[in-house]
Design a protein around this motif. Structure first.
Motif, short mmCIF file in Angstrom:
data_model
loop_
_atom_site.label_atom_id
_atom_site.label_comp_id
_atom_site.label_asym_id
_atom_site.label_seq_id
_atom_site.Cartn_x
_atom_site.Cartn_y
_atom_site.Cartn_z
N UNK A 77 43.60 42.53 -29.03
CA UNK A 77 44.39 42.50 -30.27
C UNK A 77 43.77 41.52 -31.27
N UNK A 78 43.23 40.45 -30.75
CA UNK A 78 42.55 39.48 -31.62
C UNK A 78 41.29 40.12 -32.24
N UNK A 79 40.52 40.82 -31.40
CA UNK A 79 39.35 41.56 -31.90
C UNK A 79 39.79 42.52 -33.00
N UNK A 80 40.86 43.22 -32.73
CA UNK A 80 41.38 44.22 -33.67
C UNK A 80 41.73 43.58 -35.03
N UNK A 81 42.40 42.43 -34.98
CA UNK A 81 42.79 41.75 -36.22
C UNK A 81 41.57 41.26 -36.99
N UNK A 82 40.60 40.73 -36.26
CA UNK A 82 39.38 40.24 -36.91
C UNK A 82 38.65 41.42 -37.58
N UNK A 83 38.56 42.53 -36.88
CA UNK A 83 37.88 43.71 -37.44
C UNK A 83 38.60 44.21 -38.69
N UNK A 84 39.93 44.21 -38.62
CA UNK A 84 40.70 44.71 -39.77
C UNK A 84 40.48 43.81 -40.99
N UNK A 85 40.51 42.51 -40.76
CA UNK A 85 40.34 41.56 -41.87
C UNK A 85 38.92 41.60 -42.42
N UNK A 86 37.97 41.65 -41.50
CA UNK A 86 36.57 41.55 -41.91
C UNK A 86 35.94 42.91 -42.19
N UNK A 87 36.69 43.96 -41.89
CA UNK A 87 36.18 45.31 -42.19
C UNK A 87 35.08 45.79 -41.26
N UNK A 88 34.99 45.20 -40.08
CA UNK A 88 33.95 45.62 -39.13
C UNK A 88 34.36 46.82 -38.29
N UNK A 89 33.42 47.30 -37.49
CA UNK A 89 33.71 48.40 -36.57
C UNK A 89 33.31 48.03 -35.16
N UNK A 90 33.87 48.75 -34.21
CA UNK A 90 33.54 48.49 -32.82
C UNK A 90 33.27 49.79 -32.09
N UNK A 91 32.22 49.78 -31.24
CA UNK A 91 31.98 50.92 -30.35
C UNK A 91 32.69 50.62 -29.04
N UNK A 92 33.95 51.04 -28.97
CA UNK A 92 34.75 50.67 -27.81
C UNK A 92 34.46 51.54 -26.58
#
Lengths: 355, 355
Positions: B252-267
């Motif tokens: 969830x922390x990763x998710x929040x950081x990605x949302x704020x910073x506009x990044x993407x993740x290959x989950x």
């Protein structure tokens, strides 16, 4: 549980004892399988799905491209069950797939499917229409560049009607071996198969070279893997050919190519592994087939059977049905050189079968 | 023995079947654990020792920093027993430790303990006082430079009161998830925990950014591993997050950081693995927590339990005590994709317990 030595010495397998193995499944379709009654390995009318379903079941214990797992017309489950059971008890360290002409790609993620732009071959009665030189070259290249983190690879196959194309291949290459071949039927369907073979072989003319002959009567599994074996000679990697008469046909093809082209092979890096059922089959003679080779080959059969199983369908294996496929024999031998107990395999196969 | 798929497809784990795994244990202390009655994972008054003892027991089957192995106040042994049992039956190919704020270093030789100059975080009631951006960055760097001879790593945690800081983290980040969290108590200690959470969350103000929020209410395990996951995206390495709600909080922390910073993740290179006990826990909902993520995640639970054990203390696990920790769930799943039998694990855990 142990293995039997058919040809050569047991040293090769003893050396591999305890070592990790990569498992590579060659998946291919020949439309020869559409001939009614020619093969038992799949659902009538949907034989082309068998390699797809075998790949899925082996990888993920699920058949996503069909509701039920491929069974033979008599209800004998695919030997993929045996290979999967071994993979659960003593996992191979990798599972990879060769697309040698699939009609339907397996539906799974993460697993590597090598693509070579090879399409399903046609019915050998009218000509398989394989670009044999091209497919062979692709196999050579794949072998030359093959990378594995393990010391050996188990190379298996799933191709319905593959014993028919294997027999046609060996006969077209001039080997005197008609009586040495098996099919996955208990009673070899001599009438249908003989008729297919006779018709197919009529297309072979004396002036044809090896690759022309293969183009007419072989299958992509045989042609590609003959190349793979020769390409792999450039490396130190060891290879187990997982299968019976079909893998013997691959070796006979290698043998013919070497004879024509004057090449040599270090066959000490190579072995054939098959089931007890195939080795003891009265309608074929794997040993005699391998003795046709001009080079020496190590060959082994598993000692596994379903004697202690209560499953009636599994006991059909002991009666000579199905016999081999999807690397079942090599998987059982791999189990035997890695300390897996026979009873654990019987139980696991029964569990997979839902019995 | 097998595993269940909570979310996603089983393909990820099937692909990892038979492959070697590195095991990395994140060891951390939050002084939130000093609050009386907040955690069951250790000796009252000496909670700060639990990660040290877990690390020692996992690595060398001995607790050198104390006479006895960490038990809960009801005498339930640490889940490190389960992870150690699996490590004895089918050893991980490496065991490494992250010092994310230990009070006492484990007393062993040879094993790698990565040091990041991170100190134990403070009681979240008065503010954890974590330099969250710095700890996160250290995680990112560690991930970017992470080297392993294996294709995947199991990342586990040991941090007493970690479910409290995990819950505080997710709530502080704005997730509507109060009812989805578990603790290691059977009866969730709502009064103590609620009071701690309410007090802690009072420190969170609307204007605060993610890292400020984490600085007040999170723990170093969560902040560092959020960075680790994102740093590892630069590689092809696959990661199993070994844990329940605490690892969900990392995501969830990763998710929040990605949302704020506009990044993407290959989950697709990522999965969460936990125990059956955590998955079936009535006081938490791991699936619902993971469904709060904006990216898809594979999640699995082990099928292992102590049904066949004669040990009364082990059977407390089946009654919902302890549930997860020290990567027990992922270790059990690792066992299941490597052919280890359930009974062998039960016997080994009993042996380790001296029963």
């Amino acid at each position: 549980m142990n293995f039997n030595t058919i040809l050569g010495k047991k040293d090769f397998l003893e050396y591999l004892r305890g070592k990790k193995a990569s498992f590579v499944l060659s998946c291919s379709v020949t439309n020869t399988a559409q001939i009614e009654g020619i093969s038992q390995a799949g659902i009538p009318g949907k034989m082309y799905l068998t390699p797809t379903l075998d790949a899925e079941f082996l990888a993920i214990k699920e058949v996503r491209s069909l509701d039920n797992i491929a069974t033979t017309t008599k209800g004998i489950p695919t030997p993929a069950l045996i290979t999967r059971a071994v993979h659960e008890l003593k996992p191979f360290s990798s599972l990879e797939f060769l697309n040698l002409g699939l009609e339907v790609l397996p539906k799974f993620e993460h697993f590597k499917i090598y693509d070579f732009n090879i399409i399903a071959s046609e019915n050998i009665k009218t000509g398989a229409n394989i670009d044999a030189m091209d497919v062979f070259q692709k196999g050579v290249e794949f072998g030359q560049n093959y990378k594995s983190s393990n010391e050996y690879t188990i190379l298996a196959e799933t191709i319905p009607a593959g014993t028919t194309t294997a027999m046609a291949t060996a006969l077209a290459l001039g080997y005197d071996c008609k009586e040495f071949f098996s099919s996955s039927f208990k009673t070899n369907p001599k009438t249908i198969k003989d008729e297919v073979l006779n018709t197919a072989l009529e297309n072979i003319k004396p002036h044809m070279d090896i690759f022309e002959r293969l183009s007419y009567v072989s299958d992509n599994m045989i042609v590609f893997n003959a190349g793979f074996i020769l390409g792999l000679q450039a490396t130190k990697h060891k290879l187990i050919l997982a299968g019976g008469t079909q893998m013997a046909a691959v070796l006979l093809t290698v043998n013919s190519i070497l004879k024509t082209m004057g090449g040599e092979i270090d066959s000490s890096k190579l072995a054939l592994c098959t089931t007890k059922w195939l080795f003891e089959d009265e309608n074929s003679d794997i040993k005699a087939l391998l003795e046709l080779l001009d080079f020496k080959i190590n060959a082994y059969s598993s000692q596994f059977d379903f004697l202690t199983s209560k499953s009636k369908v599994l006991k059909l294996y002991d009666k000579g049905e199905a016999k081999e496929g999807v690397g079942a024999g090599a998987a059982l031998i791999y189990a035997s050189i890695n300390g897996v107990k026979k009873e654990d395999i019987v139980n696991k196969v029964e569990e997979l079968l839902g019995e």
